[in-house]
Motif scaffolding. Structure first.
Motif, short mmCIF file in Angstrom:
data_model
loop_
_atom_site.label_atom_id
_atom_site.label_comp_id
_atom_site.label_asym_id
_atom_site.label_seq_id
_atom_site.Cartn_x
_atom_site.Cartn_y
_atom_site.Cartn_z
N GLY A 403 0.83 -1.17 0.01
CA GLY A 403 0.21 0.21 0.18
C GLY A 403 0.65 1.25 -0.03
N ALA A 404 2.22 1.09 0.10
CA ALA A 404 3.05 2.29 0.04
C ALA A 404 4.10 2.55 -0.74
CB ALA A 404 3.97 2.34 1.44
N GLY A 405 3.86 1.72 -2.12
CA GLY A 405 4.72 1.73 -3.15
C GLY A 405 6.00 1.13 -3.01
N THR A 406 6.75 1.08 -4.24
CA THR A 406 8.03 0.39 -4.25
C THR A 406 9.03 1.46 -4.72
OG1 THR A 406 7.13 -1.43 -4.68
CG2 THR A 406 9.20 -1.49 -5.32
N THR A 407 10.36 1.31 -4.17
CA THR A 407 11.58 2.20 -4.49
C THR A 407 12.79 1.00 -4.95
OG1 THR A 407 10.67 3.84 -3.02
CG2 THR A 407 13.25 3.96 -4.12
N LEU A 408 13.21 1.22 -5.98
CA LEU A 408 14.41 0.49 -6.57
C LEU A 408 15.51 1.39 -6.75
CD1 LEU A 408 15.22 -2.40 -7.65
CD2 LEU A 408 14.97 -1.51 -9.97
N THR A 409 16.66 1.00 -6.17
CA THR A 409 17.78 1.93 -6.17
C THR A 409 19.22 0.91 -6.65
OG1 THR A 409 17.06 3.01 -4.28
CG2 THR A 409 19.59 3.39 -4.95
N VAL A 410 19.55 1.58 -7.65
CA VAL A 410 20.78 0.64 -8.25
C VAL A 410 21.77 1.49 -8.41
CG1 VAL A 410 21.54 -0.37 -10.43
CG2 VAL A 410 19.27 -0.58 -9.58
N THR A 411 23.09 1.05 -7.98
CA THR A 411 24.41 1.84 -7.85
C THR A 411 25.28 1.21 -8.78
OG1 THR A 411 25.01 1.10 -5.85
CG2 THR A 411 23.80 3.25 -6.05
N VAL A 412 26.23 1.92 -9.48
CA VAL A 412 27.45 1.18 -10.56
C VAL A 412 28.68 1.72 -10.03
CG1 VAL A 412 25.80 0.07 -11.88
CG2 VAL A 412 26.89 2.25 -12.40
N PRO A 413 29.70 1.53 -10.01
CA PRO A 413 30.86 2.09 -9.85
C PRO A 413 31.34 2.73 -11.04
CG PRO A 413 31.60 -0.17 -9.83
CD PRO A 413 29.99 -0.20 -9.73
N ARG A 414 32.29 3.68 -11.16
CA ARG A 414 32.29 4.58 -12.26
C ARG A 414 33.38 3.79 -13.00
NH1 ARG A 414 33.84 10.98 -12.62
NH2 ARG A 414 34.15 10.93 -15.15
N THR A 415 34.51 3.28 -12.20
CA THR A 415 35.51 2.51 -13.03
C THR A 415 35.54 0.86 -12.39
OG1 THR A 415 36.89 3.25 -11.26
CG2 THR A 415 36.95 4.40 -13.63
N PRO A 416 36.31 0.04 -13.17
CA PRO A 416 36.41 -1.24 -12.46
C PRO A 416 36.91 -1.34 -10.99
CG PRO A 416 36.70 -1.25 -15.02
CD PRO A 416 36.75 0.15 -14.53
N GLY A 417 36.37 -2.09 -10.23
CA GLY A 417 36.85 -2.09 -9.02
C GLY A 417 36.61 -1.11 -8.00
#
Length: 420
Positions: A403-417
């Motif tokens: 009843g309060a919705g969904t929040t999806l958060t995705v993060t990726v690093p700028r460089t490998p590692g």
């Protein structure tokens, strides 16, 4: 190959299973045969007839030498020798040499003593061999000094000493060469075995790498098919249902739905072509900001209402990272449209100095019970999204409440590692 260190001490005393005690076992047999032939021949044609018992003892002692060599070879083939065995064999061999010399009328038997340092080289090593050779030469010198007056002026005695010394030198040298050749052969065989084993392991590793690479590529294609074609096919289905529903009520809305369906079909075809070019290493530059703007524009059909906010610049982020964020937005918008019954969806993309963060939030019905607990994302799409992000060092987190919705958060690093 096993190494055995004997009391006289030598690193060369190595006897391998199923190998003769000496690399050149025929040398002693040839010398025994020569001494036997010379002794018997001299007894037959010589001017001084020998007592039959002495001749019999001579022949028996030489036969015992042949038997001793055969027994020694058998010991080496069947079992590892005890430390005392080589010393006992050497002592017995010297005793038989003395017996042969005592019964020999031809005088050739002294040549047998060159076998003392020769056989000792293989059993005890170089130092012991040299010591025993010097001892044999000293024994012959002492015999002449005690039994021959003026031996040092006797050409025959001096000649015998020189020839015996030369025989000792040649015997030790032959033993050293034979030992070195045997060690080199064993080392070569060991190297060949190691190379064969390494080659077999490399083949196994290569097969395993190929298997893992195939599985990884299969999983990647499965994620791409679900995230790209799955999203667009879902959008096409929704738009066509909308067009069918509004055909009699609102022709303009129906036409727009058909147009959006065509756009989704075109986008699906473009992404298929792009995936093929990626497989051929011919991928075109990808702009996440442009792709998200285009995606939101055709997804925002009024319900749910979709808004997009982008901050920062995507410079420095690889295509794989930008594509992963785009797939996450596709998945979140598809779920919001199909399942959330949301009125409003916000898409926020922030390019930071070390990581990019995508947030997709809706005000829909949310996920009930265990599906939302602990941020665990259900469904094939979100599971594939997690796999994709893990490969890039990124992370995905979902918060949802009934009843309060969904929040999806995705993060990726700028460089490998880099860390998100």
């Amino acid at each position: 190959m096993t190494a055995t260190v004997h009391p006289l001490g030598a690193p060369h005393a190595r006897v391998a299973e199923n190998r003769p005690a000496r690399p050149v076992p025929w040398v002693s047999s040839v010398l025994y045969a020569a001494v036997l032939f010379a002794g018997v021949y001299y007894d037959i044609v010589g001017n001084d007839p020998q007592h039959p018992a002495r001749t019999t003892g001579f022949i028996a002692a030489v036969a015992a030498l042949f038997g001793l060599d055969a027994a020694e070879a058998h010991w080496c083939r069947t079992a590892a020798r005890h430390r005392s065995v080589p010393a006992a064999v050497l002592a017995l061999r010297v005793g038989l040499f003395l017996t042969v010399a005592a019964c020999d009328s031809a005088g050739l038997s002294r040549a047998l003593f060159v076998l003392v340092p020769f056989t000792a080289y293989f059993a005890f090593g170089r130092r012991a061999s040299l010591a025993l050779g010097a001892g044999c030469a000293g024994a012959l010198l002492g015999r002449y000094a005690l039994t021959v007056d003026g031996w040092y002026a006797d050409a025959g005695a001096i000649s015998d000493l020189l020839m015996f010394g030369l025989g000792l030198v040649l015997a030790v040298s032959m033993a050293a060469v034979a030992t070195g050749e045997q060690e080199a052969r064993r080392s070569l065989e060991s190297t060949v075995r190691e190379l064969t084993s390494s080659h077999r392991q490399l083949r196994e590793y290569a097969a395993r790498v190929a298997e893992l690479s195939t599985a990884q590529e299969r999983n990647r294609l499965a994620r791409d098919i679900h995230d790209s074609l799955g999203h667009h096919l879902t959008a096409i289905a929704v738009q066509l249902e909308k067009a069918d529903a509004f055909r009699a009520l609102d022709a303009a809305a129906a036409d727009r739905a058909v147009a959006d369906a065509r756009w989704s079909a075109a986008r699906a075809l473009d992404e298929v072509r792009r995936s093929v070019r990626t497989l051929r290493a011919e991928a075109d530059p990808f702009s996440l900001s442009t792709a998200l703007t285009d995606l939101v524009h055709h997804t925002d059909t009024g319900r749910p209402r979709v808004t997009l906010t982008i901050t920062g610049a995507e410079t420095g982020y690889g295509a794989d990272r930008l594509t992963a964020l785009y797939r996450a937005a596709q998945e979140a918008l598809t779920n919001a449209r199909r399942h959330a019954d949301a009125r409003h969806v916000t898409v926020s993309l922030e390019y930071g100095p070390s990581a990019a963060r995508l947030t997709v939030a809706d005000d829909g019905r949310g996920l009930p019970g265990p599906a939302a607990a602990g941020g665990r994302a259900p469904g094939v799409g979100l599971r594939g999204l997690r796999e994709r992000l893990q490969l890039l060092g990124g992370a995905v987190h979902m918060e949802s409440e009934a009843g309060a919705g969904t929040t999806l958060t995705v993060t990726v690093p700028r460089t490998p590692g880099g860390g998100p």
